[in-house]
Write an enzyme that holds these catalytic residues in place. Structure first.
Site, PDB file in Angstrom:
ATOM      1  N   GLU A 270      17.347  24.117 -25.203  1.00 18.49           N
ATOM      2  CA  GLU A 270      18.662  23.487 -25.062  1.00 18.49           C
ATOM      3  C   GLU A 270      19.763  24.241 -25.819  1.00 18.49           C
ATOM      4  O   GLU A 270      20.406  23.713 -26.731  1.00 18.49           O
ATOM      5  CB  GLU A 270      18.584  22.021 -25.483  1.00 18.49           C
ATOM      6  CG  GLU A 270      17.591  21.234 -24.639  1.00 18.49           C
ATOM      7  CD  GLU A 270      17.429  19.789 -25.071  1.00 18.49           C
ATOM      8  OE1 GLU A 270      18.119  19.351 -26.011  1.00 18.49           O
ATOM      9  OE2 GLU A 270      16.588  19.090 -24.476  1.00 18.49           O
TER      10      GLU A 270
ATOM     11  N   ASN B 142      14.225  27.162 -22.553  1.00 12.67           N
ATOM     12  CA  ASN B 142      14.074  25.891 -21.844  1.00 12.67           C
ATOM     13  C   ASN B 142      15.374  25.091 -21.963  1.00 12.67           C
ATOM     14  O   ASN B 142      15.972  25.016 -23.037  1.00 12.67           O
ATOM     15  CB  ASN B 142      12.916  25.115 -22.503  1.00 12.67           C
ATOM     16  CG  ASN B 142      12.461  23.915 -21.726  1.00 12.67           C
ATOM     17  OD1 ASN B 142      12.169  24.020 -20.542  1.00 12.67           O
ATOM     18  ND2 ASN B 142      12.374  22.769 -22.383  1.00 12.67           N
TER      19      ASN B 142
ATOM     20  N   HIS C  16      14.909  16.452 -15.883  1.00 14.87           N
ATOM     21  CA  HIS C  16      15.035  15.017 -16.127  1.00 14.87           C
ATOM     22  C   HIS C  16      16.062  14.486 -15.130  1.00 14.87           C
ATOM     23  O   HIS C  16      17.273  14.535 -15.372  1.00 14.87           O
ATOM     24  CB  HIS C  16      15.486  14.761 -17.567  1.00 14.87           C
ATOM     25  CG  HIS C  16      14.480  15.143 -18.597  1.00 14.87           C
ATOM     26  ND1 HIS C  16      13.250  14.538 -18.694  1.00 14.87           N
ATOM     27  CD2 HIS C  16      14.514  16.086 -19.579  1.00 14.87           C
ATOM     28  CE1 HIS C  16      12.570  15.069 -19.702  1.00 14.87           C
ATOM     29  NE2 HIS C  16      13.313  16.017 -20.242  1.00 14.87           N
TER      30      HIS C  16
ATOM     31  N   GLU D 299       9.674  19.472 -17.696  1.00 14.86           N
ATOM     32  CA  GLU D 299       9.738  18.118 -18.266  1.00 14.86           C
ATOM     33  C   GLU D 299      10.107  17.087 -17.200  1.00 14.86           C
ATOM     34  O   GLU D 299      10.920  16.195 -17.424  1.00 14.86           O
ATOM     35  CB  GLU D 299      10.746  18.068 -19.424  1.00 14.86           C
ATOM     36  CG  GLU D 299      10.466  19.071 -20.528  1.00 14.86           C
ATOM     37  CD  GLU D 299      11.460  18.975 -21.685  1.00 14.86           C
ATOM     38  OE1 GLU D 299      12.109  17.920 -21.855  1.00 14.86           O
ATOM     39  OE2 GLU D 299      11.576  19.970 -22.437  1.00 14.86           O
TER      40      GLU D 299
ATOM     41  N   ASP E  62      10.788  14.138 -14.867  1.00 12.65           N
ATOM     42  CA  ASP E  62      10.691  12.702 -14.608  1.00 12.65           C
ATOM     43  C   ASP E  62      11.887  12.307 -13.750  1.00 12.65           C
ATOM     44  O   ASP E  62      12.877  13.029 -13.666  1.00 12.65           O
ATOM     45  CB  ASP E  62      10.586  11.852 -15.885  1.00 12.65           C
ATOM     46  CG  ASP E  62      11.661  12.136 -16.920  1.00 12.65           C
ATOM     47  OD1 ASP E  62      12.771  12.570 -16.551  1.00 12.65           O
ATOM     48  OD2 ASP E  62      11.402  11.914 -18.117  1.00 12.65           O
TER      49      ASP E  62
END
Length: 474
Positions: free
Chosen positions: A151, A192, A228, A256, A258
């Site tokens: 990030e 990432n 996400h 990651e 979802d």
């Protein structure tokens, strides 16, 4: 006595019915040349049999959710706690899984001594180098890839404020990659980030950084796209964006995944979520350098989403009861598996696979065996089978101690009376000779305190009948 060999046994199950199972997700993914992973917590691997069964059986890659972050491993300067990280790596090795290390350099979840230290550039650079060298060096040869930097960017494409950028400038990015490479030359090194999955200002900034790092000769191997997502908002440019990064000569991965929705979940929302999961997996498969897809949290019971996004949840592949949602069916299909359209799951039911002839499932009662091992008077062992299908089953034995009793270690023995065979075990070490099964605690879960419990999980096969054995605890 023959040592138990761990295998990648798993199934997509319909509760209460005998069903033939597609291969587990991990086998379908491997057949496509990619991995399918998930983020895990060490305590749940050792304390929740359903969680551990899915983590070990369905996925061939694990990411420590928090166990390898700076605040977890070095809460006090120079003093390292590797217990949970070691546990996850050991679990992955026992289940023939790779590990994605997460994460070495991040603006968040840092210890107060680091964020409030007021260090000058020289000292902070030394701290960063030492931390990376220590952590990556500890797991040299055991980690497939590291999210070295996490990030880095604001939404407008500028560098995010962090202890690193504010003191060291942008050079800390290439330095961090270099130090990680020195500590483990074989590990793949990633940057990432989130909200970079589609084409846009933030992903452009990341793209330009990666291109610059490649031009400098920095050891950058891949880019992770967190993914996400909000329901129905998977970017239409996802595949094109993955491809443009791959064209820079780096690997890409969804790290990651979802898909959160406003709760409560409905059949329509779950159907859209399934479409979204399938879209992401298909986009990865369409890009030759996309190495795999990792979900974030095993089930809705474990998800971070409700704690961060008020009114949202139901973001993962499995529901609160660890049963597969329609999204699992979509992932199975995207990976080339087959799912019977006549068995479309309801919002609360699990996904089912095409049935084929096989033995009818029989009820398996829970049994309790009580013994009085030294120091553990009154402690009990409870055998249970939460899931059973065709010729396979998932079982558990929970060792519990009442107030006033405890164990420093535990050992379980039982005899199968109908020819059952164990094929995989977790949170313990098991062996089987003929009908006799013997299991002992793992290195991390031998102690059972007063009022505490630990759970051994396992998979097995059966034919004709699957009666519950009596378990001796010692």
């Amino acid at each position: 006595m023959t040592a138990l060999v761990c295998t990648a046994l798993g199934a997509v199950l319909l509760p209460g019915a005998a069903q033939a199972a597609d291969p587990p997700l991990r086998d379908l993914a491997a057949a496509k040349g990619v991995y399918i992973g998930n983020a895990v917590a060490g305590g749940k691997l050792s304390g929740n049999a359903q969680y551990a069964a899915l983590a070990g059986g369905q996925f061939n890659s694990l990411t420590p959710e928090n166990a390898m972050k700076w605040g977890s491993v070095e809460a006090t300067r120079g003093s390292f706690n590797w217990a949970e990280a070691d546990q996850i790596v050991a679990f992955a090795q026992a289940h023939n899984q790779q590990v994605r290390g997460h994460t070495l350099v991040w603006h968040s979840q840092n210890p107060s001594w680091l964020t409030n230290g007021g260090f000058g550039a020289t000292e902070l650079r030394g701290i960063l180098q030492q931390h990376i060298a220590t952590e990556v060096g500890r797991y040299q040869g055991k980690i497939y890839a590291w999210d070295v930097l996490n990030e880095l960017f604001n939404e407008d494409g500028t560098f995010r404020s962090s202890p690193w950028y504010g003191t060291l400038g942008a050079g800390f990015v290439a330095d961090s990659l270099t130090w990680a490479h020195q500590a483990d030359p074989a590990a793949k090194l990633y940057i990432n980030d989130y909200n970079v999955e589609g084409l846009g200002t933030k992903s452009d900034a990341l793209y330009n950084l990666v291109r610059s790092l490649k031009a400098q000769g920095a050891p950058i191997d891949g880019v992770g796209f967190q993914a996400h997502f909000v329901l129905g908002q998977v970017p239409s440019t996802l595949q094109a964006n993955l491809q443009r990064f791959a064209d820079l000569g780096v690997d890409v991965a969804v790290t990651e995944l979802d898909v959160r929705m406003q709760t409560p979940a409905t059949e329509a929302k779950l159907a859209q979520q399934a479409t979204d999961y399938g879209t992401v997996v298909k986009a990865c498969l369409a890009v030759a350098r996309c190495k795999g897809v990792t979900g974030w949290d095993i089930s809705d019971a474990d998800s971070w989403v409700p704690d961060v996004f008020s009114g949202y949840g139901a973001a993962t592949l499995y529901d609160q009861n660890y049963q597969p949602k329609p999204a699992v069916r979509a992932v199975v299909t995207a990976l080339g598996g087959t799912v019977s359209p006549s068995n479309s799951p309801s919002p609360t039911a699990s996904s089912s696979v095409s049935p084929s002839p096989g033995p009818t499932a029989t009820a398996t009662p829970t049994t309790t065996a009580t013994s009085s091992p030294p120091g553990g008077t009154g402690c009990t062992a409870v055998y249970a089978v939460p899931n059973q299908w065709n010729t396979g089953f998932s079982g558990s034995v929970t060792v519990s101690c009442p107030t006033g009793a405890s164990l420093s270690s535990w050992h379980l023995d039982w005899n199968f009376t109908a020819g059952q065979q164990l094929t995989q075990a977790w949170s313990g070490v098991c062996s089987q000779s003929g009908a006799h099964v013997s299991c002992a605690n793992a290195a991390w879960n031998g102690a059972v305190g007063p009022g505490g419990s630990v759970t051994l999980g396992f998979n097995g096969t059966w034919s004709g009948g699957n009666p519950a054995p009596a378990v001796a605890l010692s």
